[in-house]
Design an enzyme around this catalytic site. Structure first.
Site, PDB file in Angstrom:
ATOM      1  CE1 TYR A  46     -41.704 107.267  10.013  1.00  0.00           C
ATOM      2  CE2 TYR A  46     -41.661 105.810   7.884  1.00  0.00           C
ATOM      3  CZ  TYR A  46     -42.657 106.264   8.713  1.00  0.00           C
ATOM      4  OH  TYR A  46     -43.491 105.960   8.827  1.00  0.00           O
TER       5      TYR A  46
ATOM      6  CB  SER B 190     -43.912 102.449   8.968  1.00  0.00           C
ATOM      7  OG  SER B 190     -44.084 102.456   6.969  1.00  0.00           O
TER       8      SER B 190
HETATM    9  N1  LIG Z   1     -48.228 108.308   4.702  1.00  0.00           N
HETATM   10  C1  LIG Z   1     -47.744 107.838   4.554  1.00  0.00           C
HETATM   11  O1  LIG Z   1     -47.810 107.093   3.466  1.00  0.00           O
HETATM   12  C2  LIG Z   1     -47.632 106.861   5.973  1.00  0.00           C
HETATM   13  C3  LIG Z   1     -47.111 105.070   5.241  1.00  0.00           C
HETATM   14  C4  LIG Z   1     -46.650 104.870   6.237  1.00  0.00           C
HETATM   15  C5  LIG Z   1     -46.987 104.490   8.320  1.00  0.00           C
HETATM   16  N2  LIG Z   1     -47.541 106.060   8.307  1.00  0.00           N
HETATM   17  C6  LIG Z   1     -46.913 106.383   9.300  1.00  0.00           C
HETATM   18  O2  LIG Z   1     -48.256 107.514   9.677  1.00  0.00           O
HETATM   19  C7  LIG Z   1     -48.910 108.037  10.840  1.00  0.00           C
HETATM   20  C8  LIG Z   1     -49.188 109.466  10.564  1.00  0.00           C
HETATM   21  O3  LIG Z   1     -48.511 109.562   9.695  1.00  0.00           O
HETATM   22  P1  LIG Z   1     -49.057 111.426   8.046  1.00  0.00           P
HETATM   23  O4  LIG Z   1     -48.761 110.649   6.897  1.00  0.00           O
HETATM   24  O5  LIG Z   1     -50.854 110.976   8.094  1.00  0.00           O
HETATM   25  O6  LIG Z   1     -48.054 111.842   8.351  1.00  0.00           O
HETATM   26  P2  LIG Z   1     -48.750 113.507   8.609  1.00  0.00           P
HETATM   27  O7  LIG Z   1     -49.574 114.484   7.625  1.00  0.00           O
HETATM   28  O8  LIG Z   1     -47.357 114.478   8.940  1.00  0.00           O
HETATM   29  O9  LIG Z   1     -49.474 113.624  10.335  1.00  0.00           O
HETATM   30  C9  LIG Z   1     -48.983 113.536  11.621  1.00  0.00           C
HETATM   31  C10 LIG Z   1     -50.027 114.104  12.648  1.00  0.00           C
HETATM   32  O10 LIG Z   1     -49.245 113.655  13.454  1.00  0.00           O
HETATM   33  C11 LIG Z   1     -49.139 114.877  14.013  1.00  0.00           C
HETATM   34  N3  LIG Z   1     -47.644 115.177  15.669  1.00  0.00           N
HETATM   35  C12 LIG Z   1     -46.773 115.562  14.819  1.00  0.00           C
HETATM   36  N4  LIG Z   1     -46.290 115.398  16.040  1.00  0.00           N
HETATM   37  C13 LIG Z   1     -47.051 115.418  17.202  1.00  0.00           C
HETATM   38  C14 LIG Z   1     -46.396 115.304  18.893  1.00  0.00           C
HETATM   39  N5  LIG Z   1     -45.790 115.520  18.997  1.00  0.00           N
HETATM   40  N6  LIG Z   1     -47.956 115.494  19.241  1.00  0.00           N
HETATM   41  C15 LIG Z   1     -49.007 115.314  19.023  1.00  0.00           C
HETATM   42  N7  LIG Z   1     -49.014 114.784  17.775  1.00  0.00           N
HETATM   43  C16 LIG Z   1     -48.196 115.235  16.496  1.00  0.00           C
HETATM   44  C17 LIG Z   1     -49.816 116.100  13.257  1.00  0.00           C
HETATM   45  O11 LIG Z   1     -50.352 117.127  13.534  1.00  0.00           O
HETATM   46  P3  LIG Z   1     -49.764 118.498  14.947  1.00  0.00           P
HETATM   47  O12 LIG Z   1     -48.507 118.768  13.454  1.00  0.00           O
HETATM   48  O13 LIG Z   1     -50.934 119.613  14.770  1.00  0.00           O
HETATM   49  O14 LIG Z   1     -48.791 117.883  15.689  1.00  0.00           O
HETATM   50  C18 LIG Z   1     -50.239 115.919  12.780  1.00  0.00           C
HETATM   51  O15 LIG Z   1     -51.948 115.280  13.341  1.00  0.00           O
HETATM   52  C19 LIG Z   1     -47.613 108.278  11.041  1.00  0.00           C
HETATM   53  O16 LIG Z   1     -47.014 107.261  12.176  1.00  0.00           O
HETATM   54  C20 LIG Z   1     -46.114 108.174   9.916  1.00  0.00           C
HETATM   55  O17 LIG Z   1     -45.021 107.019  10.319  1.00  0.00           O
HETATM   56  C21 LIG Z   1     -47.735 107.151   7.576  1.00  0.00           C
END
Ligand SMILES: NC(=O)c1ccc[n+]([C@@H]2O[C@H](COP(=O)([O-])OP(=O)(O)OC[C@H]3O[C@@H](n4cnc5c(N)ncnc54)[C@H](OP(=O)(O)O)[C@@H]3O)[C@@H](O)[C@H]2O)c1
Length: 263
Positions: A163, A149
């Site tokens: 985080y 991130s």
């Molecule tokens: N969105 C942004 O702007 C952004 C920016 C920078 C970095 N990121 C990074 O991108 C990645 C994805 O984030 P996102 O924004 O797409 O979040 P999200 O929509 O909350 O998706 C998270 C995903 O991880 C799964 N997950 C959560 N806990 C888990 C566990 N214990 N075991 C297996 N799967 C798990 C969730 O599905 P289940 O609930 O079914 O497990 C879901 O598929 C993360 O690492 C986040 O830090 C996101």
């Protein structure tokens, strides 16, 4: 002539995307499938993995597991090993965030985030080492892509202490793993996303227009931005990137002007 058509293709490759059921993981899974890969979509909820895999077509396969513990990482790896003799691409994307004022920030919010964002990528990669080694050759290295991130590169105003620390740690862990795994023809890199609409980034999802104002590109990221970077790193096109973090944020980290301090 250089074969540009195949440079970014993933035909015949096998990929695993943790957290592939929604958000950024789903964007990457969709891009990989469209590039010709067979993609295992993993997250805790089986119904969510199944729905996403069904939407992405026959080359997407649901493989639900909880990777928040070392045991969960090993169970996922064993499940995959029962289906595939090799793994070309691992995307460590599943992640969590926790925001709470400094005075009350709880141990639970520390451990949950550090476990899933730092410990799990390490132990899942370790558990899948054999399958990744089986895929990697000097001509075609296997790939591990960690989703970090921009919060690991610069601060934001949210009180997301664990985080920030976790993502900075994962950027550095990417380099350390890259140094070790290069000898096995496994290339480790990371993508540092900026603002992408998701359940985690509700500000980008629900107030994209106001979030966009602070971004030099004047918009939040969309699926093609994330898929493009991931396909680049996963394919032949990205074979010479090792230990690198690619920032995909519309310029927030590298093209923002700081506040003027001299009037
Ligand atoms: N969105 C942004 O702007 C952004 C920016 C920078 C970095 N990121 C990074 O991108 C990645 C994805 O984030 P996102 O924004 O797409 O979040 P999200 O929509 O909350 O998706 C998270 C995903 O991880 C799964 N997950 C959560 N806990 C888990 C566990 N214990 N075991 C297996 N799967 C798990 C969730 O599905 P289940 O609930 O079914 O497990 C879901 O598929 C993360 O690492 C986040 O830090 C996101």
């Amino acid at each position: 002539m250089m074969d540009i058509a195949s440079l970014f293709r993933l035909d015949g490759r096998v990929a695993l995307v943790t957290g592939g059921s929604r958000g950024i993981g789903r964007m990457i899974a969709e891009g990989f499938v469209a590039s010709g890969a067979k993609v295992y979509v993993s997250s805790r909820r089986a119904d969510a993995c199944e729905a996403t895999a069904a939407a992405l077509g026959p080359n997407a396969i649901p493989l639900p597991h909880d990777v928040s513990t070392v045991e969960g990482c090993r169970t996922l790896a064993a499940d995959l090993a029962a289906r595939e003799p090799r793994l070309d691409i691992l995307v460590n994307n599943a992640g969590a965030a926790w925001g709470e004022p400094f005075e009350n920030f709880p141990e639970k919010g520390w451990d949950k985030v550090m476990d899933l964002n730092v410990k799990s990528p390490f132990f899942l990669t370790q558990a899948l080492h054999g399958l990744l080694k089986a895929a990697g050759t000097p001509e075609r290295p296997a790939k591990v892509i960690n989703i970090t991130s921009i919060d690991g590169q610069r601060l934001n105003a949210w009180e997301t202490y664990s985080y920030h620390a976790s993502k900075s740690a994962l950027i550095y862990l990417t380099k350390r793993l890259a140094a070790r795994l290069a000898r096995d023809q496994i290339h480790v890199t990371s993508i540092a996303p900026g603002a992408f609409a998701s359940d985690m980034n509700k500000a980008a999802r629900d107030h994209g227009d106001s979030v966009a104002k602070a971004i030099p590109a004047k918009r939040i990221g969309v699926a093609e931005d994330m898929a493009g970077a991931a396909i680049f790193l996963a394919s032949r096109a990205g074979d010479y990137l090792v230990g690198e973090t690619v920032t995909v944020d519309g310029g927030l980290v590298n093209a923002s002007l700081g506040a003027s301090i001299d009037g």
